[in-house]
Design an enzyme around this catalytic site. Sequence first.
Site, short mmCIF file in Angstrom:
data_model
loop_
_atom_site.label_atom_id
_atom_site.label_comp_id
_atom_site.label_asym_id
_atom_site.label_seq_id
_atom_site.Cartn_x
_atom_site.Cartn_y
_atom_site.Cartn_z
N GLU A 89 7.34 -6.58 2.97
CA GLU A 89 6.09 -7.08 2.80
C GLU A 89 6.28 -7.50 1.12
O GLU A 89 6.27 -6.31 0.55
CB GLU A 89 4.33 -7.87 2.63
CG GLU A 89 4.67 -8.01 4.12
CD GLU A 89 3.22 -8.69 4.94
OE1 GLU A 89 2.50 -8.73 5.57
OE2 GLU A 89 2.47 -7.11 4.46
N CYS A 102 4.87 -8.22 -6.90
CA CYS A 102 4.80 -6.69 -6.28
C CYS A 102 5.78 -6.12 -4.85
O CYS A 102 5.94 -6.86 -4.34
CB CYS A 102 3.24 -6.55 -5.67
SG CYS A 102 2.00 -5.16 -4.73
N CYS A 109 4.15 3.97 5.22
CA CYS A 109 3.80 4.89 4.25
C CYS A 109 3.53 5.87 5.38
O CYS A 109 2.40 5.87 6.36
CB CYS A 109 2.26 4.99 3.68
SG CYS A 109 2.44 5.36 1.95
N CYS A 113 -3.92 7.74 3.18
CA CYS A 113 -5.70 7.03 2.96
C CYS A 113 -5.87 6.20 3.43
O CYS A 113 -5.74 5.36 4.27
CB CYS A 113 -4.64 6.01 1.63
SG CYS A 113 -3.26 7.11 0.06
N CYS A 116 -6.44 2.51 3.21
CA CYS A 116 -4.97 1.31 3.35
C CYS A 116 -4.14 1.31 4.84
O CYS A 116 -4.29 1.76 5.43
CB CYS A 116 -4.07 2.24 2.27
SG CYS A 116 -3.05 1.28 1.83
N CYS A 330 -4.58 -5.56 -2.45
CA CYS A 330 -4.00 -4.39 -2.28
C CYS A 330 -4.43 -3.56 -1.03
O CYS A 330 -5.70 -3.88 -0.89
CB CYS A 330 -5.24 -3.18 -3.70
SG CYS A 330 -5.03 -3.90 -5.14
N1 SAH Z 1 0.90 4.56 -2.52
C1 SAH Z 1 1.32 3.91 -4.35
C2 SAH Z 1 1.28 2.19 -4.44
C3 SAH Z 1 0.73 1.57 -3.59
S1 SAH Z 1 -0.38 1.06 -4.77
C4 SAH Z 1 -0.47 4.02 -4.33
O1 SAH Z 1 -0.94 4.79 -3.42
O2 SAH Z 1 -1.08 4.31 -5.73
C5 SAH Z 1 -1.58 -0.27 -4.30
C6 SAH Z 1 -2.82 -0.19 -4.72
O3 SAH Z 1 -3.77 -0.59 -3.67
C7 SAH Z 1 -2.86 1.39 -4.92
O4 SAH Z 1 -4.11 1.74 -5.96
C8 SAH Z 1 -3.98 2.05 -3.37
O5 SAH Z 1 -4.77 2.50 -3.41
C9 SAH Z 1 -4.91 0.78 -3.84
N2 SAH Z 1 -5.60 0.47 -2.37
C10 SAH Z 1 -4.87 0.60 -0.56
N3 SAH Z 1 -5.71 0.42 0.17
C11 SAH Z 1 -7.17 -0.49 -0.51
C12 SAH Z 1 -8.14 -1.50 -0.49
N4 SAH Z 1 -8.20 -0.95 1.24
N5 SAH Z 1 -9.01 -2.39 -1.31
C13 SAH Z 1 -8.18 -1.80 -2.39
N6 SAH Z 1 -7.67 -1.37 -2.60
C14 SAH Z 1 -6.34 -0.41 -1.89
#
Ligand code: SAH
Length: 339
Positions: A89, A102, A109, A113, A116, A330
């Site tokens: 996406e 974006c 991935c 985390c 996520c 995010c």
């Molecule tokens: N892998 C990279 C790129 C992803 S960016 C990274 O981790 O930075 C996506 C952003 O959204 C990252 O900062 C991630 O930590 C954040 N994110 C992931 N899941 C989220 C959620 N459930 N709520 C808010 N932010 C989230």
Amino acid sequence: MINLKDLTYDELKIFLENMGEKAFRAGQIFKWLHSGVASFDEMTDISKELRGRLAENAYIGSLKPLKKLVSADGTIKILWELSDGEAVESVVMEYKHGNCVCVSTQVGCHMGCRFCASTIGGKVRDLTAGEILDEVIFSGKITGKKISNIVLMGIGEPLDNYDNVIKFLKNIGDKRGINIGYRHISLSTCGIVPNIYRLADEKLPITLSVSLHAGTNETRDKIMPVNKAYDINELIKACRYYLEKNGRRISFEYAMIEGINDSEKEAGLLSALLTGMLCHVNLIPVNSIKERNLKRSSESAIYKFKNYLEKRGLTVTIRRELGSDISASCGQLRRQCTQ
Ligand code: SAH
């Protein structure tokens, strides 16, 4: 066969020279490729004979839109089918200063985390430089919007797909192609420390966003497995190096999760960690994903946290939530488009 969009300008030049062509053709063809043509026949300033030979030796990659969802706030999420049937996406957001796309950098991935959605199901494969470029090209085409900013914050960990991401960055900033300035590009990483050092030395002055989400190793270990490989202190050291090399303020992302990372103690340790550093903290009320049972911090807890950091001299914002009604915020992107 080779996807010509996977090549840099210099590589394209060599490719053409190997076909017995003059170097100047590279400029013409590079421009066509990045304008999003679907076939060599659209390259009207290239002879028919050369177009035929190009088609025999190479192809022009593209993405097929499978689904497009439009949020009440104007944010648009697109699910693309890749040439091998996989899907990712992209999200197009409208800001006062221009339209921003974006992009995803991997199919899935494997960073794991806890909060996520993109990591559920692991990583299938890396995207190529051409596929990432196509997210920009076709997001512009399908939405009819001129794209002026890019964030590498979609599905995947960009620094886990280092070579393709660097090639994409070189191509997107190339004056002979789309030419988006590096100041209009942000890359977000969960903290692959060795590659932050490599990126710092590339001299591509993009903004580095770092998904920090904790002020202590104890908390970060619980929500981000990458912290066991590269801990907070190593990460901050690498960020300071990036700052020193590029002079660009680092942006730290911090998803506020109730009872996990929103205490005053955490805020205290976080501010001690970042004090004196040219940076910015972006608080993101955590977005809910159905597989995980994490709650977003209350509004009052978020403001308290913000005030605490500000009192200690940090610059803090609370991220405006875009596209949550279409799961485009995010951490909500997946390999299939769900609402
Ligand atoms: N892998 C990279 C790129 C992803 S960016 C990274 O981790 O930075 C996506 C952003 O959204 C990252 O900062 C991630 O930590 C954040 N994110 C992931 N899941 C989220 C959620 N459930 N709520 C808010 N932010 C989230």
